[in-house]
Motif scaffolding. Structure first.
Motif, short mmCIF file in Angstrom:
data_model
loop_
_atom_site.label_atom_id
_atom_site.label_comp_id
_atom_site.label_asym_id
_atom_site.label_seq_id
_atom_site.Cartn_x
_atom_site.Cartn_y
_atom_site.Cartn_z
N ALA A 276 0.78 -0.95 0.07
CA ALA A 276 0.33 0.01 -0.44
C ALA A 276 0.79 1.15 0.15
O ALA A 276 0.24 2.02 -1.05
CB ALA A 276 -1.20 0.01 1.78
N HIS A 277 1.96 1.39 0.85
CA HIS A 277 3.37 2.32 0.68
C HIS A 277 3.96 2.77 -0.29
O HIS A 277 3.63 3.86 -0.85
CB HIS A 277 3.96 1.98 1.55
N ILE A 278 4.77 1.51 -1.17
CA ILE A 278 4.91 1.62 -2.53
C ILE A 278 4.29 1.56 -3.29
O ILE A 278 4.99 2.46 -4.40
CB ILE A 278 5.93 0.46 -2.45
N GLU A 279 2.88 1.87 -3.44
CA GLU A 279 2.07 1.77 -4.72
C GLU A 279 1.55 3.20 -5.17
O GLU A 279 1.06 4.00 -5.74
CB GLU A 279 0.84 1.51 -4.73
N GLN A 280 1.85 4.32 -3.41
CA GLN A 280 1.32 5.62 -3.45
C GLN A 280 2.67 6.56 -4.09
O GLN A 280 2.33 7.98 -3.23
CB GLN A 280 0.23 5.40 -2.67
N PHE B 250 12.47 9.71 -6.32
CA PHE B 250 13.03 10.29 -8.18
C PHE B 250 12.42 10.11 -9.09
O PHE B 250 12.50 9.51 -10.36
CB PHE B 250 13.95 9.59 -8.00
N GLY B 251 10.89 11.00 -9.05
CA GLY B 251 10.05 11.20 -10.67
C GLY B 251 9.18 9.65 -10.54
O GLY B 251 9.20 9.78 -12.24
N SER B 252 9.14 8.87 -9.81
CA SER B 252 7.89 7.64 -9.83
C SER B 252 8.06 6.50 -9.03
O SER B 252 8.25 6.94 -7.62
CB SER B 252 8.89 6.41 -10.99
N LYS B 253 6.62 6.14 -8.88
CA LYS B 253 6.34 5.48 -7.44
C LYS B 253 7.43 4.02 -7.23
O LYS B 253 7.90 3.94 -8.05
CB LYS B 253 5.38 4.49 -7.81
N LEU B 254 7.82 4.14 -6.35
CA LEU B 254 8.64 3.07 -5.23
C LEU B 254 8.37 1.90 -5.95
O LEU B 254 9.14 1.23 -6.29
CB LEU B 254 8.18 3.02 -4.11
#
Length: 402
Positions: free
Chosen positions: A273-277, A281-285
């Motif tokens: 849930a965290h890395i998807e939002q 550095f310019g992109s989602k984790l």
């Protein structure tokens, strides 16, 4: 084995999932939900337990005629995984250690009188129970190193002296299963005794502080100095203590694995849930290859552990002791749990290390997995000995009754 769940099992699993999602997980964020030892507060627990009973989700591994669900181990594997998606879950449904293992062994080997006196109050949730085996400088993974002694007094009772430590739940438990030595024989020298907390001749020396969150009643050191136990409260028979430990500890190790897979899944859910939002550095984790490597590896190891757990559960349902398979699951799932929680904490960063999520709670809890109910090194030794004895048959398919 068939990994699909029957309609009844799937329906029950889905109801457990909904209960956990709707009624339990939201409580984790409220500091008032916790007691002073970081477990669920007792008044809140009692309310949730009443709800679980009303929903027919109580003591699912115990016989229906005693108020349980009557489900086999394969079903319990699916249920316990769903329960422990919340750090509060298992105890709400009466699926937490040590009561879970104590109820199972009492149901399997207790006399009808013992079941009525010692088992039924545990099933009903009226009392908590403990299994007193581990000793300072004595019994740990090796029950044969038990030094606590039981000596005959008269024709119908035993007097027990000795010491136990790290006894889970002892501070609040009322019913105890106690392992003591009744002879020097390596195989038949141990006996299992049942006693009540109100009996004289024993005391709690201290509640031992531990690294992680504690079960209700903590982990205690006990001293026995003249505890008397009548013959009617010997579990199985005199000299059958080693058999009692084997009957209890195998399935109990596996139910740990069932719960740990649920906790590992929840840790990864929080991370995903965290890395998807979260952008950096310019992109989602979630789009970064290094992050994908971390979560992919953790998910794979967790699923391997789930498969090993389900295989061992199936073997138990076939009548096998599944010693080899339970040891495999215990080692793999303990590592997989730590991997999943550690990965989640790493990806959450400072938030994972804080108490803003339950991940730091899980991290401290997860470290015990490689120790409890036999250290991972002991289980690897068990597997090596199986390989030496069985040779090519170590890898055979099907159920081994041994």
């Amino acid at each position: 084995m068939d990994f699909s769940l029957s309609p009844e099992v799937e329906s029950t699993r889905a109801r457990i999932r909904e209960f956990v999602e709707q009624r339990i997980i939201p409580l984790e964020a409220d500091p008032a939900s916790y007691d002073e030892h970081e477990n669920i507060a007792k008044p809140l627990l009692e309310r949730l337990r009443a709800e679980a009973k009303a929903e027919g989700l109580w003591a699912l591994n115990l016989p229906k005629e005693r108020g349980g669900g009557g489900f086999p181990m394969v079903a319990i594997a699916a249920f316990y995984e769903e329960m422990n998606r919340s750090i509060f879950g298992p105890v709400v449904f009466h699926g937490a250690a040590p009561d879970d293992g104590n109820m199972r062994v009492l149901n399997m080997v207790g006399t009808e009188a013992q079941k009525e006196r010692w088992l039924q109050p545990i099933i009903d949730g009226k009392v908590q129970s403990s299994f007193a085996m581990t000793e300072p400088d004595g019994c740990g993974s090796d029950p044969s190193m038990t030094y606590t002694k039981a000596e005959r007094r008269g024709n119908d009772r035993w007097v027990i002296t000795g010491r136990k430590h790290y006894i889970t739940g002892a501070e609040t438990s009322k019913h105890f299963i106690l392992m003591a030595r009744t002879s020097d024989d390596d195989r038949t020298g141990l006996t299992a005794f049942l006693f009540h907390a109100d009996q004289p001749g024993w005391k709690i020396v201290r509640r031992i502080p531990i690294m992680g969150p504690e079960e209700h009643g903590g982990h205690c050191e006990l001293e026995f100095d003249g505890l008397e136990v009548a013959d009617e409260n010997v579990l199985m028979g005199v000299g059958d203590g080693l058999r009692v430990t084997q009957i209890r500890l195998g399935p109990a190790r596996l139910t740990h694995c069932m719960r740990w897979t649920g906790m590992g899944r929840r840790a990864l859910e929080i991370a995903m849930a965290h890395i998807e939002q979260r952008s950096s550095f310019g992109s989602k984790l979630v789009e970064k290859e290094a992050v994908q490597q971390l979560v992919g590896q953790a998910a794979m190891e967790l699923d391997i552990g789930r498969l090993l757990t389900m295989r061992a559960a199936w073997l138990l349902d076939q009548g096998s002791l599944a010693r080899k398979e339970i040891s495999m699951a215990k080692v793999v799932v303990a590592d997989a749990l730590h991997k999943a929680v550690d990965t989640s904490l790493q990806l959450l960063g400072a938030r994972g290390y804080s108490k803003d999520t339950p991940v730091e709670w899980m991290y401290r809890y997860a470290r015990q997995a490689r120790l409890v109910d036999g250290a991972s090194e002991v289980h690897r030794m068990v597997l090596a000995n199986f390989l030496r004895r069985q040779g090519k048959d170590f890898f055979k398919w099907g159920a081994d009754r041994g």
